[in-house]
Design a protein around this motif. Sequence first.
Motif, PDB file in Angstrom:
ATOM      1  N   ALA A   1      12.436   6.609   2.817  1.00 26.87           N
ATOM      2  CA  ALA A   1      11.338   5.634   2.837  1.00 26.87           C
ATOM      3  C   ALA A   1      11.657   4.478   3.782  1.00 26.87           C
ATOM      4  CB  ALA A   1      11.074   5.107   1.430  1.00 26.87           C
TER       5      ALA A   1
ATOM      6  N   GLN B   1      11.887   5.758   7.588  1.00 31.62           N
ATOM      7  CA  GLN B   1      10.576   6.075   8.159  1.00 31.62           C
ATOM      8  C   GLN B   1       9.663   4.850   8.254  1.00 31.62           C
ATOM      9  OE1 GLN B   1       9.101   9.250   5.665  1.00 31.62           O
ATOM     10  NE2 GLN B   1      10.909  10.514   6.041  1.00 31.62           N
TER      11      GLN B   1
ATOM     12  N   GLN C   1       8.480   3.058   5.865  1.00 32.01           N
ATOM     13  CA  GLN C   1       7.453   3.026   4.822  1.00 32.01           C
ATOM     14  C   GLN C   1       7.649   1.879   3.845  1.00 32.01           C
ATOM     15  OE1 GLN C   1       7.824   6.897   3.077  1.00 32.01           O
ATOM     16  NE2 GLN C   1       6.812   7.932   4.774  1.00 32.01           N
TER      17      GLN C   1
ATOM     18  N   ASN D   1       6.188  -1.175  -0.277  1.00 24.43           N
ATOM     19  CA  ASN D   1       5.578  -0.288   0.704  1.00 24.43           C
ATOM     20  C   ASN D   1       4.297  -0.921   1.233  1.00 24.43           C
ATOM     21  OD1 ASN D   1       3.776   0.114  -1.397  1.00 24.43           O
ATOM     22  ND2 ASN D   1       3.831   2.341  -1.302  1.00 24.43           N
ATOM     23  N   GLN D   2       3.586  -0.236   2.098  1.00 23.96           N
ATOM     24  CA  GLN D   2       2.497  -0.852   2.855  1.00 23.96           C
ATOM     25  C   GLN D   2       1.292  -1.240   2.005  1.00 23.96           C
ATOM     26  OE1 GLN D   2       1.680   1.925   6.001  1.00 23.96           O
ATOM     27  NE2 GLN D   2       3.530   1.424   7.143  1.00 23.96           N
TER      28      GLN D   2
END
Length: 355
Positions: free
Chosen positions: A66, A69, A71, A111-112
């Motif tokens: 995660a 990448q 993320q 995360n986003q």
Amino acid sequence: MNVKDVIYNNFVTWMDGDAENGDIVISSRIRLARNLREIPFPHLLDQAKGEDCLKIIKGAWQESPAYQQGQMELETFDHLSSLDRQMLVEKHLISPGHAETNSSFRGVVLNQDGSLSTMINEEDHLRIQCLLPGLQLDECYTLAQGLDDELESQLEYAFDERRGYLTACPTNVGTGLRASVMLHLPAMQMTGQTNQILQNIGQLGMTVRGLYGEGTEVAGNFFQMSNQITMGQTEEEICTHLRAITVQLVEQERLLRERLQVDLKYQLEDKIGRAYGILSHARIINSNEALSLLSDVRLGIDMGILQGIKPNDLNELVVAIRPAHLQKRAEEEMDATGRDIKRAQVIQEKLQGIQ
């Protein structure tokens, strides 16, 4: 993506009102408490040991897919203002207690879209959380467990073969899992059945708190229900039990709403219409009154009495009228009266924008 992008974004995933049973179940959450072996619990950490703890956690994050990448992003609290941290609380991404300090060894991983987060050195070294809209406990558990597995492959957790995961608070020992749902139950309140229902829930091993969890009062007919027991049951059993009770509450709330629409049609429509009118025209409004009136409007939307407003809009508004979000919007610190004036303006702008 960085943490401040999530802080300043008006929308995070749990606000989506189109999920399963989203008219009554606002959100589902799974939280896993984990600690590192042979490192003192966070309340016993001094600066040096705290920095060592953070260094170990950072090293594990940097090895996770995660992180690699892009993320998820880690930020320590010495790089976030008090207002930033409070906005994370208001979005339900960290706890009120976690936000109180700007310590360099406390922080958050996000995360986003805010669906996955991890509090670092809150009550425990790691509190992994998944927060999704509607009734999605199984989906939350799958995502949180996946992140936990990634970290456990790099970290040595404090674990006992007989007791399970060891935690700072004895009530979390075992699975370390807290499952919860946020419910909107206005019909139960209007018909005076809330106290009896909550008493029954307690006998089933659940606890009920307010909008922001432990230590907060119920407001706006929003209730947070979670498991009390973390030992002696598997994670799957805890989720299944909570889901079954939630489904029963949803069915009961729907029946009560139908009864209100038949027995008290005009009184119900009048109450909802007055709430909408006050929110549309008030010049000053405090937080509790706003939440109560927004609850009435939400009920009107869910029952088809009001048109043109989406549950998403109200979920966003419930967060947008909180103190930190109001001050961020105004770009200045405000006293209680100033916030009440700004709150009324924000509500009117939102309602006018979606008409």
